[in-house]
Design an enzyme around this catalytic site. Structure first.
Site, PDB file in Angstrom:
ATOM      1  CE  LYS A 115      -4.339  -1.711   1.756  1.00  0.00           C
ATOM      2  NZ  LYS A 115      -5.310  -1.717   2.853  1.00  0.00           N
ATOM      3  CE  LYS A 197      -5.641  -8.642  -2.242  1.00  0.00           C
ATOM      4  NZ  LYS A 197      -6.088  -8.355  -0.925  1.00  0.00           N
ATOM      5  CE  LYS A 200     -12.594  -4.683  -0.421  1.00  0.00           C
ATOM      6  NZ  LYS A 200     -12.590  -4.122   0.900  1.00  0.00           N
TER       7      LYS A 200
HETATM    8  P1  TYM Z   1     -10.478  -6.618   3.087  1.00  0.00           P
HETATM    9  O1  TYM Z   1     -11.559  -5.606   3.264  1.00  0.00           O
HETATM   10  O2  TYM Z   1      -9.370  -6.296   2.153  1.00  0.00           O
HETATM   11  O3  TYM Z   1     -11.080  -7.992   2.634  1.00  0.00           O
HETATM   12  C1  TYM Z   1     -12.175  -8.569   3.322  1.00  0.00           C
HETATM   13  C2  TYM Z   1     -12.040 -10.081   3.334  1.00  0.00           C
HETATM   14  O4  TYM Z   1     -11.997 -10.586   1.996  1.00  0.00           O
HETATM   15  C3  TYM Z   1     -10.870 -11.444   1.854  1.00  0.00           C
HETATM   16  N1  TYM Z   1     -10.379 -11.315   0.461  1.00  0.00           N
HETATM   17  C4  TYM Z   1     -10.176 -12.358  -0.366  1.00  0.00           C
HETATM   18  N2  TYM Z   1     -10.344 -13.687  -0.192  1.00  0.00           N
HETATM   19  C5  TYM Z   1     -10.062 -14.486  -1.247  1.00  0.00           C
HETATM   20  N3  TYM Z   1      -9.627 -14.017  -2.447  1.00  0.00           N
HETATM   21  C6  TYM Z   1      -9.438 -12.702  -2.663  1.00  0.00           C
HETATM   22  N4  TYM Z   1      -9.045 -12.271  -3.861  1.00  0.00           N
HETATM   23  C7  TYM Z   1      -9.719 -11.802  -1.594  1.00  0.00           C
HETATM   24  N5  TYM Z   1      -9.665 -10.444  -1.450  1.00  0.00           N
HETATM   25  C8  TYM Z   1     -10.053 -10.174  -0.187  1.00  0.00           C
HETATM   26  C9  TYM Z   1      -9.846 -10.920   2.857  1.00  0.00           C
HETATM   27  O5  TYM Z   1      -8.898 -11.900   3.199  1.00  0.00           O
HETATM   28  C10 TYM Z   1     -10.746 -10.558   4.015  1.00  0.00           C
HETATM   29  O6  TYM Z   1     -11.040 -11.689   4.808  1.00  0.00           O
HETATM   30  N6  TYM Z   1      -7.672  -5.926   7.104  1.00  0.00           N
HETATM   31  C11 TYM Z   1      -8.892  -6.550   6.643  1.00  0.00           C
HETATM   32  C12 TYM Z   1     -10.140  -6.095   7.366  1.00  0.00           C
HETATM   33  C13 TYM Z   1     -10.090  -6.243   8.851  1.00  0.00           C
HETATM   34  C14 TYM Z   1     -10.252  -7.463   9.568  1.00  0.00           C
HETATM   35  C15 TYM Z   1     -10.177  -7.085  10.954  1.00  0.00           C
HETATM   36  C16 TYM Z   1     -10.453  -8.776   9.176  1.00  0.00           C
HETATM   37  C17 TYM Z   1      -9.917  -5.244   9.763  1.00  0.00           C
HETATM   38  N7  TYM Z   1      -9.989  -5.746  11.007  1.00  0.00           N
HETATM   39  C18 TYM Z   1     -10.278  -8.074  11.932  1.00  0.00           C
HETATM   40  C19 TYM Z   1     -10.557  -9.757  10.189  1.00  0.00           C
HETATM   41  C20 TYM Z   1     -10.471  -9.379  11.542  1.00  0.00           C
HETATM   42  C21 TYM Z   1      -9.044  -6.211   5.171  1.00  0.00           C
HETATM   43  O7  TYM Z   1      -8.542  -5.207   4.708  1.00  0.00           O
HETATM   44  O8  TYM Z   1      -9.883  -7.018   4.507  1.00  0.00           O
END
Ligand code: TYM
Length: 334
Positions: A115, A197, A200
């Site tokens: 990032k 991957k 978004k």
């Molecule tokens: P975020 O918002 O980027 O993604 C949300 C969830 O989606 C999963 N994910 C994927 N899984 C499979 N293939 C992909 N291409 C893919 N892209 C995203 C991510 O692994 C995630 O589970 N830091 C975290 C949010 C967060 C969080 C937390 C998660 C903040 N606090 C506490 C768990 C517990 C994030 O940015 O996810």
């Protein structure tokens, strides 16, 4: 443990449009295992501002995301669905945990490096300490299990390290959480570049399926998906594009890779890509319909938002007070 059940915590950022990766890697699993746990599903809007956001847009996306949690099948009467920014303990615990986290550990986080490279003009301290806020999210609720995609593994490991370090000094304050990865879909790749991957924030919209894409768009994107040169539907490392499509197909239909190979034996990529597109439309269409219905019901959603924020605040306060006491903050005078 809460009310005799193990605790589950997870969250998603209210940034960008949710993709099929978010759904298959996380949201779908959340729904599948929710009944076995006392659950907390947060819309982590505080994490979102580590990257500059338009305020009106952030508010809108946060509400969309919260509505999508429900549309995906999480009953908000039984699952605590709430906005992170409505519960003050997240920021308070994050500050405390900052003092138990080392610069060297944070420096190793690959997501920070990615990032920071992408937003070189805004490498703020929040972006650097992002994993500490995430640890606070999880530890506040004494979560036993955290269902996420593979990309969040490193953040889960640092959360465990912080919890163990804190416990070693102050006794068993935090539950040390386990990561939960789904059997399929834990890493959905871009349809245009299967080495990346699905994300978004991909500049190429054809690489990602967005949860709100209409059926024609979904089919068109799958038709254009990058494939390989073997011209057969086989699950193997030599065919990363096809392997990704098989993963998506399996996660969408419940079939196994072996069943899929058999189903498409003797058929070309074209037929297979069409079938994957249709399977995904079959998953997304009902979700989109429920989303449209829910969105009309403003009072219902507002009620959920209020009630669940109160519950999250109440539960998280217990941990926060315990932590404050352990580290020596003065007792409150009643
Ligand atoms: P975020 O918002 O980027 O993604 C949300 C969830 O989606 C999963 N994910 C994927 N899984 C499979 N293939 C992909 N291409 C893919 N892209 C995203 C991510 O692994 C995630 O589970 N830091 C975290 C949010 C967060 C969080 C937390 C998660 C903040 N606090 C506490 C768990 C517990 C994030 O940015 O996810």
């Amino acid at each position: 443990m809460l009310d005799g059940k193990k605790v589950l915590f997870s969250g998603m950022q209210a940034t960008g449009n949710l993709t099929l990766g978010n759904y298959l890697g996380a949201l779908k699993n959340w729904v599948n295992i929710a009944d076995d746990y006392e659950t907390f599903y947060s819309v982590v809007d505080m994490h979102s501002i580590t990257i500059r956001q338009d305020p009106a847009e952030l508010r809108k996306r946060a509400r969309t995301l919260l509505t999508l949690y429900i549309a995906a099948g999480l009953d908000p009467e039984r699952n605590c669905i709430y906005y992170q920014s409505h519960v003050s303990g997240h920021a308070e615990l994050a500050w405390i945990l900052n003092c138990f986290t080392y610069m060297g550990e944070l420096n190793r986080m690959t997501q920070f490096k990615d990032k920071a490279a992408k937003h070189a003009d805004n490498i703020n301290a929040g972006l650097f300490t992002y994993p500490v806020l995430m640890a606070a999210d999880i530890l506040l609720y004494q979560a036993d299990v955290v269902p996420v995609g593979i990309d969040q593994m490193q953040h889960l490991e640092i959360t465990r390290d912080i919890a163990q370090r804190f416990n070693a000094i102050y006794g068993d304050v935090f539950t040390v959480p386990e990561i939960y990865l789904g059997k399929v879909g834990a890493k959905v790749m871009s349809l245009q570049d299967p080495s990346k991957k699905m994300s978004k924030s991909d500049e190429n919209p054809n690489g990602s399926i967005y949860l709100m894409d209409d059926p024609d768009t979904v089919i068109r994107k799958f038709k254009r998906a990058v494939t390989d040169s073997e011209a057969c539907v086989r699950y193997c490392d030599e065919q990363p594009g096809i392997r990704n499509l098989i993963d998506i197909y399996c996660a969408s239909t419940g079939k196994t890779p072996a069943e899929t190979e058999k189903e498409f034996e003797g058929k070309g990529y074209g037929d297979f890509k069409m079938a994957v597109g249709e399977a995904v439309v079959g998953v997304l269409k009902p979700l989109q319909d429920r989303f449209a219905d829910l969105q009309k019901n403003k009072d219902y959603l507002d009620g959920i938002i209020k009630k669940n924020a109160e519950k999250a605040q109440y539960v998280s306060n217990k941990t926060l007070r315990k932590v404050q006491k352990k580290i020596g903050f003065p007792e409150r005078v009643r």
